[in-house]
Write a protein that holds these residues in place. Sequence first.
Motif, mmCIF file in Angstrom:
data_model
loop_
_atom_site.group_PDB
_atom_site.id
_atom_site.type_symbol
_atom_site.label_atom_id
_atom_site.label_comp_id
_atom_site.label_asym_id
_atom_site.label_seq_id
_atom_site.Cartn_x
_atom_site.Cartn_y
_atom_site.Cartn_z
ATOM 1 N N ALA A 333 0.842 -1.209 0.000
ATOM 2 C CA ALA A 333 0.000 0.000 0.000
ATOM 3 C C ALA A 333 0.870 1.250 0.000
ATOM 4 O O ALA A 333 0.577 2.240 -0.691
ATOM 5 C CB ALA A 333 -0.924 -0.019 1.231
ATOM 6 N N LEU A 334 1.950 1.233 0.769
ATOM 7 C CA LEU A 334 2.861 2.389 0.800
ATOM 8 C C LEU A 334 3.517 2.590 -0.551
ATOM 9 O O LEU A 334 3.674 3.729 -1.047
ATOM 10 C CB LEU A 334 3.922 2.172 1.883
ATOM 11 N N ARG A 335 3.846 1.531 -1.188
ATOM 12 C CA ARG A 335 4.471 1.644 -2.518
ATOM 13 C C ARG A 335 3.514 2.245 -3.523
ATOM 14 O O ARG A 335 3.888 3.130 -4.311
ATOM 15 C CB ARG A 335 4.946 0.266 -2.971
ATOM 16 N N ASP A 336 2.226 1.778 -3.478
ATOM 17 C CA ASP A 336 1.264 2.319 -4.437
ATOM 18 C C ASP A 336 0.995 3.787 -4.167
ATOM 19 O O ASP A 336 0.819 4.578 -5.105
ATOM 20 C CB ASP A 336 -0.045 1.498 -4.345
ATOM 21 N N ARG A 337 0.934 4.173 -2.932
ATOM 22 C CA ARG A 337 0.677 5.569 -2.596
ATOM 23 C C ARG A 337 1.830 6.464 -3.065
ATOM 24 O O ARG A 337 1.622 7.579 -3.559
ATOM 25 C CB ARG A 337 0.474 5.695 -1.073
ATOM 26 N N LEU A 338 3.048 6.000 -2.926
ATOM 27 C CA LEU A 338 4.187 6.795 -3.385
ATOM 28 C C LEU A 338 4.212 6.927 -4.900
ATOM 29 O O LEU A 338 4.627 7.965 -5.446
ATOM 30 C CB LEU A 338 5.492 6.160 -2.893
ATOM 31 N N ARG A 339 3.784 5.936 -5.600
ATOM 32 C CA ARG A 339 3.779 5.996 -7.053
ATOM 33 C C ARG A 339 2.737 6.981 -7.565
ATOM 34 O O ARG A 339 2.942 7.600 -8.618
ATOM 35 C CB ARG A 339 3.499 4.618 -7.641
ATOM 36 N N HIS A 340 1.620 7.139 -6.852
ATOM 37 C CA HIS A 340 0.549 8.027 -7.304
ATOM 38 C C HIS A 340 0.695 9.438 -6.759
ATOM 39 O O HIS A 340 -0.138 10.293 -7.044
ATOM 40 C CB HIS A 340 -0.821 7.450 -6.904
#
Length: 354
Positions: A333-340
Amino acid sequence: MTESPASQLPPPKERRRLREAGSLTRAQVAARIGVGRATIRAWERGRDTPGGREGEAYGRLLAGLAGPATGRADTDGRADTDGRAGSPPALSPAQAFDALYAFCAPALARQTYLLTGRRELAREAVEHAFQLAWQRWPEVARDRDPAGWVRAVAYEWALSPWHRFRPRYRSPEPPPADPADRLLLNTLLELPPSYRRALVLYDGVGLDLPETAAETEASTPATAGRLTRAREAVAARVPHLADPAALHRRLVELASTERLQPPRPTTVRTTGERRNVFWTRAAIAFTVAIIGSTALTLRTAPTHYEPPIAPAQAVQGVPPPAAMGPLSQEEQALRDRLRHSLTGGPERLSPMAG
């Protein structure tokens, strides 16, 4: 009763000394008396007794040579003690050395010029020989032939092959002005050094064959062969010098054309003494430097044994690094949030309109 001429003559050794003191060769004395050079040699060695008119002429010649030399010391530094009453006291070492130098140096410089063809080198060789003689004067003064001792040293120094590497002797010197002298000198210089030395000693100085062999440190047959080949080489270039008497006369004339004036004896002695002092001080300084460096080494050297450092070894018991495993749900989830998120960074860093 009238004494015979032989009884009035000095001893054989004194006859030779008087001849050399007068700067005369055996050939010159023989020409004045009217006998052969071998006869003069036999008289000087005591092998034959002078007699007749020749003996009387020989006695008058020796008396004339002894007249101006009366009261002078022999060349070995001892007073003249031939039985005359009232002999003068012995000379000091410096006075005896100066007498030997005054007698030998001018003729020796001219002879050395015949060996080298260089005027400056001839003077240097003579000066070096007498400086060495002054350093070893007790040995030279007791030698049976001090003049021969100095002559041998001067010839060895003059004929040293190392002079060719010295800058001052790389360029040739001006040759003699007379074409005949120039031809004879060039002929001498083309001879091997051993042949040239034997020729100068025998035909120039007037030594006999055994004396020439002894001074050149060679056997008598070898010296005779060198002398013969040297004469043949000179006669091939200058045919009218095939006669030994003519060759002797031309060598004397060639040497006499050069005015080689050695320094004064006091200058030679002083220069030699200063050189000895310099080298003595240099040796002392070098010894002190060695002692100082040795003391410094002993002072700074380690006083105990230090073992060398062991080579590196691998450390045991450390777990190997673990490889990356799958991400947890929170990490995904942290990875997806950083990408967006915004490209420039978080929203709080974005500029706002005023």
